[in-house]
Scaffold this motif. Sequence first.
Motif, PDB file in Angstrom:
ATOM      1  N   ASN A   1      12.568  10.929 -11.967  1.00 47.25           N
ATOM      2  CA  ASN A   1      13.192  11.058 -10.650  1.00 47.25           C
ATOM      3  C   ASN A   1      13.912   9.751 -10.317  1.00 47.25           C
ATOM      4  OD1 ASN A   1      13.556  11.113  -7.713  1.00 47.25           O
ATOM      5  ND2 ASN A   1      12.131  12.834  -7.705  1.00 47.25           N
ATOM      6  N   ASP A   2      15.156   9.831  -9.858  1.00 48.95           N
ATOM      7  CA  ASP A   2      15.904   8.588  -9.574  1.00 48.95           C
ATOM      8  C   ASP A   2      15.519   7.953  -8.230  1.00 48.95           C
ATOM      9  OD1 ASP A   2      17.131  10.186  -7.690  1.00 48.95           O
ATOM     10  OD2 ASP A   2      19.052  10.294  -8.743  1.00 48.95           O
ATOM     11  N   LEU A   3      14.628   8.626  -7.477  1.00 44.29           N
ATOM     12  CA  LEU A   3      14.124   8.116  -6.191  1.00 44.29           C
ATOM     13  C   LEU A   3      15.218   7.896  -5.148  1.00 44.29           C
ATOM     14  CD1 LEU A   3      11.345   5.555  -7.276  1.00 44.29           C
ATOM     15  CD2 LEU A   3      11.109   7.965  -6.673  1.00 44.29           C
ATOM     16  N   LYS A   4      16.360   8.550  -5.326  1.00 43.30           N
ATOM     17  CA  LYS A   4      17.430   8.430  -4.325  1.00 43.30           C
ATOM     18  C   LYS A   4      17.177   9.421  -3.198  1.00 43.30           C
ATOM     19  CE  LYS A   4      20.889   6.489  -7.414  1.00 43.30           C
ATOM     20  NZ  LYS A   4      22.107   6.721  -8.216  1.00 43.30           N
ATOM     21  N   ASP A   5      16.128   9.115  -2.458  1.00 43.85           N
ATOM     22  CA  ASP A   5      15.724   9.946  -1.330  1.00 43.85           C
ATOM     23  C   ASP A   5      15.645   9.044  -0.105  1.00 43.85           C
ATOM     24  OD1 ASP A   5      14.289  12.712  -0.595  1.00 43.85           O
ATOM     25  OD2 ASP A   5      13.248  11.086   0.446  1.00 43.85           O
ATOM     26  N   PRO A   6      16.028   9.535   1.078  1.00 42.82           N
ATOM     27  CA  PRO A   6      16.006   8.700   2.285  1.00 42.82           C
ATOM     28  C   PRO A   6      14.638   8.083   2.582  1.00 42.82           C
ATOM     29  CG  PRO A   6      17.170  10.761   2.698  1.00 42.82           C
ATOM     30  CD  PRO A   6      16.583  10.879   1.332  1.00 42.82           C
ATOM     31  N   SER A   7      13.578   8.720   2.112  1.00 43.72           N
ATOM     32  CA  SER A   7      12.232   8.202   2.385  1.00 43.72           C
ATOM     33  C   SER A   7      11.885   6.976   1.545  1.00 43.72           C
ATOM     34  CB  SER A   7      11.182   9.303   2.136  1.00 43.72           C
ATOM     35  OG  SER A   7      11.190   9.701   0.770  1.00 43.72           O
ATOM     36  N   VAL A   8      12.689   6.687   0.522  1.00 43.60           N
ATOM     37  CA  VAL A   8      12.418   5.566  -0.389  1.00 43.60           C
ATOM     38  C   VAL A   8      13.446   4.458  -0.149  1.00 43.60           C
ATOM     39  CG1 VAL A   8      12.152   4.843  -2.793  1.00 43.60           C
ATOM     40  CG2 VAL A   8      11.487   7.165  -2.113  1.00 43.60           C
ATOM     41  N   SER A   9      12.974   3.291   0.241  1.00 43.37           N
ATOM     42  CA  SER A   9      13.873   2.168   0.529  1.00 43.37           C
ATOM     43  C   SER A   9      14.453   1.574  -0.746  1.00 43.37           C
ATOM     44  CB  SER A   9      13.116   1.078   1.285  1.00 43.37           C
ATOM     45  OG  SER A   9      12.141   0.475   0.433  1.00 43.37           O
ATOM     46  N   GLY A  10      15.531   0.822  -0.586  1.00 44.48           N
ATOM     47  CA  GLY A  10      16.124   0.123  -1.728  1.00 44.48           C
ATOM     48  C   GLY A  10      15.140  -0.862  -2.345  1.00 44.48           C
ATOM     49  N   PHE A  11      14.312  -1.495  -1.509  1.00 42.28           N
ATOM     50  CA  PHE A  11      13.314  -2.426  -2.014  1.00 42.28           C
ATOM     51  C   PHE A  11      12.292  -1.709  -2.878  1.00 42.28           C
ATOM     52  CE2 PHE A  11       9.244  -4.833  -1.204  1.00 42.28           C
ATOM     53  CZ  PHE A  11       9.540  -5.877  -2.070  1.00 42.28           C
ATOM     54  N   PHE A  12      11.889  -0.514  -2.471  1.00 42.26           N
ATOM     55  CA  PHE A  12      10.925   0.247  -3.275  1.00 42.26           C
ATOM     56  C   PHE A  12      11.547   0.702  -4.595  1.00 42.26           C
ATOM     57  CE2 PHE A  12       7.485   1.837  -0.078  1.00 42.26           C
ATOM     58  CZ  PHE A  12       7.126   0.519   0.155  1.00 42.26           C
TER      59      PHE A  12
ATOM     60  N   GLN B   1       0.843  -1.195   0.000  1.00 38.34           N
ATOM     61  CA  GLN B   1       0.000   0.000   0.000  1.00 38.34           C
ATOM     62  C   GLN B   1       0.880   1.249   0.000  1.00 38.34           C
ATOM     63  OE1 GLN B   1      -3.491  -0.454   0.136  1.00 38.34           O
ATOM     64  NE2 GLN B   1      -3.640   1.673  -0.453  1.00 38.34           N
ATOM     65  N   ARG B   2       1.953   1.204   0.767  1.00 33.61           N
ATOM     66  CA  ARG B   2       2.875   2.349   0.818  1.00 33.61           C
ATOM     67  C   ARG B   2       3.581   2.540  -0.518  1.00 33.61           C
ATOM     68  NH1 ARG B   2       5.224   4.256   6.068  1.00 33.61           N
ATOM     69  NH2 ARG B   2       3.544   3.955   7.558  1.00 33.61           N
ATOM     70  N   PHE B   3       3.869   1.436  -1.195  1.00 33.69           N
ATOM     71  CA  PHE B   3       4.448   1.565  -2.529  1.00 33.69           C
ATOM     72  C   PHE B   3       3.421   2.163  -3.481  1.00 33.69           C
ATOM     73  CE2 PHE B   3       5.539  -0.103  -6.786  1.00 33.69           C
ATOM     74  CZ  PHE B   3       6.779   0.515  -6.923  1.00 33.69           C
ATOM     75  N   GLY B   4       2.153   1.794  -3.292  1.00 31.89           N
ATOM     76  CA  GLY B   4       1.079   2.387  -4.104  1.00 31.89           C
ATOM     77  C   GLY B   4       0.997   3.891  -3.902  1.00 31.89           C
ATOM     78  N   PHE B   5       1.193   4.353  -2.666  1.00 30.40           N
ATOM     79  CA  PHE B   5       1.209   5.799  -2.415  1.00 30.40           C
ATOM     80  C   PHE B   5       2.363   6.457  -3.172  1.00 30.40           C
ATOM     81  CE2 PHE B   5      -0.657   4.741   2.019  1.00 30.40           C
ATOM     82  CZ  PHE B   5      -1.953   4.788   1.526  1.00 30.40           C
ATOM     83  N   LEU B   6       3.513   5.793  -3.189  1.00 31.68           N
ATOM     84  CA  LEU B   6       4.673   6.324  -3.917  1.00 31.68           C
ATOM     85  C   LEU B   6       4.369   6.401  -5.408  1.00 31.68           C
ATOM     86  CD1 LEU B   6       7.652   7.262  -3.871  1.00 31.68           C
ATOM     87  CD2 LEU B   6       8.309   4.851  -4.117  1.00 31.68           C
ATOM     88  N   GLU B   7       3.713   5.369  -5.940  1.00 32.91           N
ATOM     89  CA  GLU B   7       3.309   5.380  -7.352  1.00 32.91           C
ATOM     90  C   GLU B   7       2.443   6.605  -7.653  1.00 32.91           C
ATOM     91  OE1 GLU B   7       2.992   0.629  -8.533  1.00 32.91           O
ATOM     92  OE2 GLU B   7       1.198   1.821  -8.280  1.00 32.91           O
ATOM     93  N   ALA B   8       1.464   6.843  -6.780  1.00 29.23           N
ATOM     94  CA  ALA B   8       0.561   7.977  -6.979  1.00 29.23           C
ATOM     95  C   ALA B   8       1.329   9.298  -6.972  1.00 29.23           C
ATOM     96  CB  ALA B   8      -0.516   7.988  -5.890  1.00 29.23           C
ATOM     97  N   ALA B   9       2.284   9.410  -6.055  1.00 31.46           N
ATOM     98  CA  ALA B   9       3.085  10.637  -5.958  1.00 31.46           C
ATOM     99  C   ALA B   9       3.898  10.870  -7.221  1.00 31.46           C
ATOM    100  CB  ALA B   9       4.015  10.554  -4.744  1.00 31.46           C
TER     101      ALA B   9
END
Length: 280
Positions: free
Chosen positions: A245-256, A60-68
């Motif tokens: 966006n390369d998603l290299k942000d502390p809020s985004v895990s390596g798994f995500f 679900q949290r990954f889904g929120f990231l997708e939406a963002a």
Amino acid sequence: MKYKIEKNTVQETLVIPLYGRKMCSELYPNLYRDETAIRLMKEIDYDFSVLEKKSGNLMQRFGFLEAAMRQNDLAWEVRDYLKTHPNAAVVNLGCGLDNTGRACDNGSCKIYNLDFPDVIALRQQLLLAGEREQNIPCDLKDPAWFDKIDASGGAVFFASGVFYYFLREQVRELVQGMADAFPGGVLVFDAANRTAVKMIAKTWLRTAKIKDVGAYFAVSDAKSELSPWDSRLQVSSRGYMMGYNDLKDPSVSGFFRFLAKVGDNGMKMQIVKIGFGGKL
């Protein structure tokens, strides 16, 4: 007074993505911020307990990231078009309670929010149109709305999570009609391949008792599949999880980040951009 939203209504379908955008803002503050969603959540009377229970779920949290990411990408394309067409029409197709148009306002563009009449009725309660802005009730599949858009300064159209629910032929007819009506304009939207669309559609297709999933709009290679629709189209695409966006942000895990790559490359989750040839 809070605006009450009942369960099992069309209005409820608008609340769920709104909640997602609010959660995106809290979980990924460096990547995404939707002040309108945060404000509206405080103005709506609705039982969010079921959504809140699910919000701790990893997927679900990954889904929120997708939406963002999707909203950020579309906003990037809108702002990019406005750099060369500052007086353009900014048109949100299937707007729901999304405020991306106003978030991209450069002070001189014209903003249009289009959706079904019952959706626009709710929007008028919660998101009154501002200066240079119109909320237009319509059916996107009926080209009657074309005449309501002032595209004299150009036009950039965007659709978020909309075309998955269109038949392929309906998208083709809409794109060809827009190419006729809005030369020099641009349409941007999210799309995915057949496998992803089947996953997206499984719940609502079951409800609607629709069997032919294959007739619904899906894309693997946008340029090769959509360019043949019309010689005037200039088609390109970018992965929507990591294409902007390369998603290299502390809020985004390596798994995500791994899941994001699977989404872009395996599911062909992408932002498709179609330029309509011709001069304004």
